[in-house]
Design a protein around this motif. Sequence first.
Motif, PDB file in Angstrom:
ATOM      1  N   PHE A   8       0.867  -1.179   0.000  1.00 27.39           N
ATOM      2  CA  PHE A   8       0.000   0.000   0.000  1.00 27.39           C
ATOM      3  C   PHE A   8       0.901   1.225   0.000  1.00 27.39           C
ATOM      4  O   PHE A   8       2.069   1.133   0.354  1.00 27.39           O
ATOM      5  N   GLY A   9       0.349   2.388  -0.365  1.00 23.38           N
ATOM      6  CA  GLY A   9       1.094   3.631  -0.133  1.00 23.38           C
ATOM      7  C   GLY A   9       1.844   4.164  -1.333  1.00 23.38           C
ATOM      8  O   GLY A   9       1.537   3.860  -2.473  1.00 23.38           O
ATOM      9  N   CYS A  10       2.874   4.941  -1.009  1.00 21.07           N
ATOM     10  CA  CYS A  10       3.528   5.805  -1.990  1.00 21.07           C
ATOM     11  C   CYS A  10       4.660   5.087  -2.720  1.00 21.07           C
ATOM     12  O   CYS A  10       4.951   3.931  -2.472  1.00 21.07           O
ATOM     13  N   GLN A  11       5.345   5.831  -3.589  1.00 25.97           N
ATOM     14  CA  GLN A  11       6.465   5.250  -4.344  1.00 25.97           C
ATOM     15  C   GLN A  11       7.578   4.797  -3.423  1.00 25.97           C
ATOM     16  O   GLN A  11       8.284   3.847  -3.732  1.00 25.97           O
ATOM     17  N   MET A  12       7.759   5.510  -2.285  1.00 23.72           N
ATOM     18  CA  MET A  12       8.808   5.104  -1.354  1.00 23.72           C
ATOM     19  C   MET A  12       8.476   3.708  -0.826  1.00 23.72           C
ATOM     20  O   MET A  12       9.363   2.882  -0.637  1.00 23.72           O
ATOM     21  N   ASN A  13       7.191   3.445  -0.622  1.00 23.01           N
ATOM     22  CA  ASN A  13       6.788   2.121  -0.148  1.00 23.01           C
ATOM     23  C   ASN A  13       6.969   1.058  -1.226  1.00 23.01           C
ATOM     24  O   ASN A  13       7.392  -0.048  -0.936  1.00 23.01           O
ATOM     25  N   ASP A  14       6.639   1.412  -2.465  1.00 26.81           N
ATOM     26  CA  ASP A  14       6.866   0.462  -3.565  1.00 26.81           C
ATOM     27  C   ASP A  14       8.348   0.142  -3.674  1.00 26.81           C
ATOM     28  O   ASP A  14       8.742  -0.997  -3.932  1.00 26.81           O
ATOM     29  N   TYR A  15       9.140   1.189  -3.486  1.00 27.16           N
ATOM     30  CA  TYR A  15      10.591   1.031  -3.530  1.00 27.16           C
ATOM     31  C   TYR A  15      11.034   0.042  -2.452  1.00 27.16           C
ATOM     32  O   TYR A  15      11.794  -0.891  -2.705  1.00 27.16           O
ATOM     33  N   ASP A  16      10.515   0.243  -1.232  1.00 22.67           N
ATOM     34  CA  ASP A  16      10.857  -0.673  -0.142  1.00 22.67           C
ATOM     35  C   ASP A  16      10.375  -2.092  -0.443  1.00 22.67           C
ATOM     36  O   ASP A  16      11.072  -3.061  -0.150  1.00 22.67           O
ATOM     37  N   SER A  17       9.188  -2.213  -1.047  1.00 20.70           N
ATOM     38  CA  SER A  17       8.695  -3.554  -1.404  1.00 20.70           C
ATOM     39  C   SER A  17       9.655  -4.218  -2.375  1.00 20.70           C
ATOM     40  O   SER A  17       9.962  -5.402  -2.256  1.00 20.70           O
ATOM     41  N   GLY A  18      10.143  -3.438  -3.331  1.00 29.05           N
ATOM     42  CA  GLY A  18      11.109  -3.974  -4.299  1.00 29.05           C
ATOM     43  C   GLY A  18      12.403  -4.395  -3.624  1.00 29.05           C
ATOM     44  O   GLY A  18      13.006  -5.412  -3.976  1.00 29.05           O
ATOM     45  N   ARG A  19      12.825  -3.596  -2.636  1.00 30.59           N
ATOM     46  CA  ARG A  19      14.050  -3.953  -1.903  1.00 30.59           C
ATOM     47  C   ARG A  19      13.855  -5.253  -1.139  1.00 30.59           C
ATOM     48  O   ARG A  19      14.733  -6.112  -1.092  1.00 30.59           O
ATOM     49  N   ILE A  20      12.682  -5.386  -0.487  1.00 31.77           N
ATOM     50  CA  ILE A  20      12.409  -6.613   0.279  1.00 31.77           C
ATOM     51  C   ILE A  20      12.427  -7.812  -0.672  1.00 31.77           C
ATOM     52  O   ILE A  20      13.055  -8.832  -0.394  1.00 31.77           O
ATOM     53  N   ALA A  21      11.763  -7.658  -1.813  1.00 36.14           N
ATOM     54  CA  ALA A  21      11.696  -8.761  -2.776  1.00 36.14           C
ATOM     55  C   ALA A  21      13.107  -9.167  -3.213  1.00 36.14           C
ATOM     56  O   ALA A  21      13.439 -10.354  -3.243  1.00 36.14           O
ATOM     57  N   GLY A  22      13.942  -8.172  -3.512  1.00 33.46           N
ATOM     58  CA  GLY A  22      15.309  -8.463  -3.958  1.00 33.46           C
ATOM     59  C   GLY A  22      16.103  -9.168  -2.877  1.00 33.46           C
ATOM     60  O   GLY A  22      16.789 -10.165  -3.117  1.00 33.46           O
ATOM     61  N   MET A  23      15.951  -8.651  -1.644  1.00 37.69           N
ATOM     62  CA  MET A  23      16.682  -9.195  -0.500  1.00 37.69           C
ATOM     63  C   MET A  23      16.318 -10.666  -0.276  1.00 37.69           C
ATOM     64  O   MET A  23      17.173 -11.507  -0.027  1.00 37.69           O
ATOM     65  N   LEU A  24      15.023 -10.971  -0.362  1.00 37.21           N
ATOM     66  CA  LEU A  24      14.589 -12.344  -0.075  1.00 37.21           C
ATOM     67  C   LEU A  24      14.862 -13.275  -1.256  1.00 37.21           C
ATOM     68  O   LEU A  24      15.169 -14.443  -1.081  1.00 37.21           O
ATOM     69  N   ARG A  25      14.785 -12.723  -2.452  1.00 35.43           N
ATOM     70  CA  ARG A  25      15.117 -13.531  -3.627  1.00 35.43           C
ATOM     71  C   ARG A  25      16.590 -13.943  -3.581  1.00 35.43           C
ATOM     72  O   ARG A  25      16.943 -15.072  -3.889  1.00 35.43           O
ATOM     73  N   ASP A  26      17.450 -13.000  -3.145  1.00 36.03           N
ATOM     74  CA  ASP A  26      18.872 -13.334  -2.990  1.00 36.03           C
ATOM     75  C   ASP A  26      19.073 -14.475  -1.997  1.00 36.03           C
ATOM     76  O   ASP A  26      20.085 -15.156  -2.017  1.00 36.03           O
ATOM     77  N   ARG A  27      18.114 -14.638  -1.087  1.00 42.11           N
ATOM     78  CA  ARG A  27      18.219 -15.716  -0.089  1.00 42.11           C
ATOM     79  C   ARG A  27      17.507 -16.971  -0.557  1.00 42.11           C
ATOM     80  O   ARG A  27      17.251 -17.868   0.238  1.00 42.11           O
ATOM     81  N   GLY A  28      17.100 -16.984  -1.804  1.00 43.08           N
ATOM     82  CA  GLY A  28      16.488 -18.184  -2.358  1.00 43.08           C
ATOM     83  C   GLY A  28      14.974 -18.211  -2.341  1.00 43.08           C
ATOM     84  O   GLY A  28      14.360 -19.201  -2.749  1.00 43.08           O
ATOM     85  N   ALA A  29      14.327 -17.137  -1.856  1.00 44.25           N
ATOM     86  CA  ALA A  29      12.864 -17.132  -1.825  1.00 44.25           C
ATOM     87  C   ALA A  29      12.317 -17.023  -3.242  1.00 44.25           C
ATOM     88  O   ALA A  29      12.945 -16.445  -4.123  1.00 44.25           O
ATOM     89  N   GLU A  30      11.117 -17.589  -3.411  1.00 46.46           N
ATOM     90  CA  GLU A  30      10.415 -17.409  -4.679  1.00 46.46           C
ATOM     91  C   GLU A  30       9.346 -16.345  -4.434  1.00 46.46           C
ATOM     92  O   GLU A  30       8.570 -16.454  -3.485  1.00 46.46           O
ATOM     93  N   ILE A  31       9.320 -15.295  -5.267  1.00 43.11           N
ATOM     94  CA  ILE A  31       8.337 -14.231  -5.073  1.00 43.11           C
ATOM     95  C   ILE A  31       7.067 -14.588  -5.855  1.00 43.11           C
ATOM     96  O   ILE A  31       7.138 -14.826  -7.061  1.00 43.11           O
ATOM     97  N   VAL A  32       5.937 -14.656  -5.154  1.00 44.86           N
ATOM     98  CA  VAL A  32       4.672 -14.999  -5.827  1.00 44.86           C
ATOM     99  C   VAL A  32       3.667 -13.861  -5.653  1.00 44.86           C
ATOM    100  O   VAL A  32       3.772 -13.049  -4.738  1.00 44.86           O
TER     101      VAL A  32
END
Length: 445
Positions: A8-32
Amino acid sequence: MRVCILAFGCQMNDYDSGRIAGMLRDRGAEIVEDPKKADFVIVNTCSVRRHAEDRVLSLLGRLRAWRKRDPARRLAVVGCMAEREADSLAGRFPHVDFIVGARRIAEIGRLYDETLSGAAGGTVSPIMAIGESPMGDGTDFGRAPALRPFPHQAYIAVSRGCNKRCSYCVVPSARGPEKSRAMNDIEEEARRLAAEGVREITLLGQTIDSYGGDLGDGSSLETLLRRLYEIPGLLRLRFITNHPANCREDLFRTMAELSDRVMPFVHMPAQSGSDRILGLMRRGYTRRKYLRLLDAARKACPGIGIASDFIVGFPTESRADFEETLDLVRRAEFQSCFLFKYSPRPGTKAAEMPDDVPEAEKRIRHAELTALQAEISERLNRARIGSVEEVLVDSPSKTDARQLAGRSRSFRIVIFPGATDLIGSLVRVKIEKATALALYGRIAQ
Ligand code: 5AD
Ligand code: SF4
């Protein structure tokens, strides 16, 4: 684990969501995309208006059954609302495993690791990480998100938090004081992105005009733009959001000077056209100063696109105050506006005043302003018919897959027929048709 991030929220939040996704993908998570298919759901929240919070509360209610069905599942609430409402969320939703504030996003990687090893989560009270990060030095910018909406377009957060005290706003309490990121860091990141094929970078800051002020080394938005301007391969630079009290006319001169790469567009929220309401909002400028800034912008950068935000129904806003907002909008000729009904936010100064404009009146003012702005947007867009716009092609059009969609230099949506191999490149489009929301045309020969 399969991880789903609901944002939810602004571009800064989308940015953070993208960072979280990248961080967890680097740890082997699958983003669904579908929370039902996930083992770990992360809700990235916004507190800016009550409506945004209500949507999160109902989502968390619906996720209760999902969480209970399998004890190995994990649920995290992160972002602005996690920061502001940690205790009440914990009390109301014991099925939440982690509550992580907007300043502690980098810790989600560690929590994920601990979840995998079985060391964290699954208890009756959520694990909380809120407030200032114990690293505490403001360097927690992380890398720009590896997962981006378009591969050729990227955001870079250049500052976080906000030092303003607008009386209606939760951002300072949710994201803390403003901290700028060192210019060398930003440049390095931008070079890396450009080398990966990024053609357009948008710099993000809550009040981007004050970027660098806290670094004490002469960094500013202007010097930053000059540095990034030199990076080979970057075709377009943008930045959001400007604050009228901090914005200097110098910025527009710099934009004009660098106009082949720095795009002629600013998002500069006015919030109201009434000086009395602006005073109560503690915005630090008058309508006259605001209009003068727009004049300076247009003089330095002819054709610049200007977008704004307005709040209607702020405490004590009279019909006469609102008429001043209508008048400002008529004079300012914005390309587009985001319009909001005032929503009192607990803990803010404005929430101490009675929320005395009735909901029905807020709705009327909102509709009136929406109609006025739609008329202006359509008129300005129609004036582009016959012109040729340089467009960075983003993707197939959402409404018609045979067409492409992109953005003009001044950030207008442009739709035209073309082959998908044009995505990520610049094309020239002759405009044939326009609505309030978009321009339509054909590739110019
Ligand atoms: N009520 C309504 N709108 C708000 N905004 C910020 N706080 C509030 C509030 N309490 C709007 C402002 C801001 C945008 C992001 O949200 O217009 O620019
Ligand atoms: Fe963004 Fe403000 Fe919402 Fe936080 S509260 S997500 S800073 S809009």
